[in-house]
Design a protein around this motif. Sequence first.
Motif, PDB file in Angstrom:
ATOM      1  N   PHE A  71       0.806  -1.022   0.051  1.00  0.00           N
ATOM      2  CA  PHE A  71       0.007  -0.031  -0.040  1.00  0.00           C
ATOM      3  C   PHE A  71       0.887   1.221  -0.130  1.00  0.00           C
ATOM      4  N   ASN A  72       1.989   1.195   0.827  1.00  0.00           N
ATOM      5  CA  ASN A  72       3.079   2.411   0.810  1.00  0.00           C
ATOM      6  C   ASN A  72       3.659   2.805  -0.438  1.00  0.00           C
TER       7      ASN A  72
ATOM      8  N   GLN B 290       0.798   4.050  -2.807  1.00  0.00           N
ATOM      9  CA  GLN B 290       0.470   5.440  -2.632  1.00  0.00           C
ATOM     10  C   GLN B 290       1.647   6.495  -2.943  1.00  0.00           C
ATOM     11  N   ASN B 291       2.775   6.188  -3.018  1.00  0.00           N
ATOM     12  CA  ASN B 291       3.790   6.849  -3.209  1.00  0.00           C
ATOM     13  C   ASN B 291       4.386   6.925  -4.564  1.00  0.00           C
TER      14      ASN B 291
ATOM     15  N   GLU C 158      -2.154  11.015  -1.160  1.00  0.00           N
ATOM     16  CA  GLU C 158      -2.129  10.242   0.336  1.00  0.00           C
ATOM     17  C   GLU C 158      -0.552   9.839   0.423  1.00  0.00           C
TER      18      GLU C 158
ATOM     19  N   GLN D 252       2.807   6.537   8.677  1.00  0.00           N
ATOM     20  CA  GLN D 252       1.617   7.253   8.251  1.00  0.00           C
ATOM     21  C   GLN D 252       0.530   6.230   7.635  1.00  0.00           C
ATOM     22  N   HIS D 253       1.159   5.537   6.885  1.00  0.00           N
ATOM     23  CA  HIS D 253      -0.215   4.451   6.297  1.00  0.00           C
ATOM     24  C   HIS D 253      -0.766   3.589   7.013  1.00  0.00           C
ATOM     25  N   ARG D 254       0.088   3.189   8.073  1.00  0.00           N
ATOM     26  CA  ARG D 254      -0.483   2.236   8.991  1.00  0.00           C
ATOM     27  C   ARG D 254      -1.705   2.886   9.922  1.00  0.00           C
TER      28      ARG D 254
ATOM     29  N   TYR E 185      -3.214   5.476   8.896  1.00  0.00           N
ATOM     30  CA  TYR E 185      -4.370   5.528   7.871  1.00  0.00           C
ATOM     31  C   TYR E 185      -5.262   4.470   7.625  1.00  0.00           C
TER      32      TYR E 185
END
Length: 337
Positions: free
Chosen positions: A178-179, A182-183, A193, A199-201, A203
Amino acid sequence: MSSDTASRTLSLPRWRSLSADETDCRLSLVLEDLPLVRLRLERGDDLNIHLEYLCSERPEQALWAACYWLFARDPGCQRLHWHLVEEPVAALASGLLVRAEQVGRYRCERSLFWQLPQPWLGDALAAVYPQQMQITAGKRHPLRAPKARGEVYRRFDARVGAWISLRTLEIDHDLERFNRWQNNPRVLNFWQEGGSLEQHRDYLSKLEVDPHALTLIGCFDDEPFAYFEAYWAKEDRIAPFYPVDDYDRGVHMLVGEETHRGPHKVASWLSALVHYLFLDDPRTQRVVAEPRADNAKMIGYMQDQCFYCEKEFDFPHKRAALMMLGREQFFERCKLV
């Protein structure tokens, strides 16, 4: 369809491959070495089906498989006309078949067939959750069922020759993926995002405990390629912008793997995602989305799948297009195979 006799196979959800001997006027299906059904076909303005053999061990599965085969082989076919000596009680009760006016005649409607929840939902299928209204943050909405875990949808899509499936996101298993998605600069441009793993954890942890949101991973042949957020629109920030119904569902969509981009892949996963949301609760009459109004490519893909743009409106963070797709429209124009 060729008039020459041919042996073909078609993968079915949660079954091994289904084999067929097929001509213009005959169809025989075999599943796992077990003869299922043998049919005589009369082609004309309508497709009339005469039953010659039906497996006594799996009669409804055999009827379902025949309907699936004929619909999947001909996406333009809208109904099948069955001629049966014995009344198909279970098939009538499920909606697989509908009585016609003549005695011994029954119809299978494409728009009804694809609304049958099995086998697409598998173990995720449950009874319709009872309705009780409640108020959350000043919004009156139905109490939502506990969120599903694991795989919630699976179907073989003959258009791309692959299994399309949806499973719930598991933070420890999917966080790095996911990280990375999103990047990705392409994703970041629309989602905005980007951030660190922590930060993603945070979210995803907030969404995990939010009853109105369901986080999903899309897979082709069990390879993760996309992230989806499905949400109940009544409790969402979108609710003030249109006359929202109690069971409207909304979606946010992100394709993370470059190898799974392109119109043919979008047609597969977007139709599967919408199909799942309509099957998950039969009370859902609309699926909505709010992509950025300048995301012409995504809006075009959605319009190809029968979404329409109701209007443009302003969120605090973006100018959005309100995209809608109704249940009736989706199943009447059903492009699933």
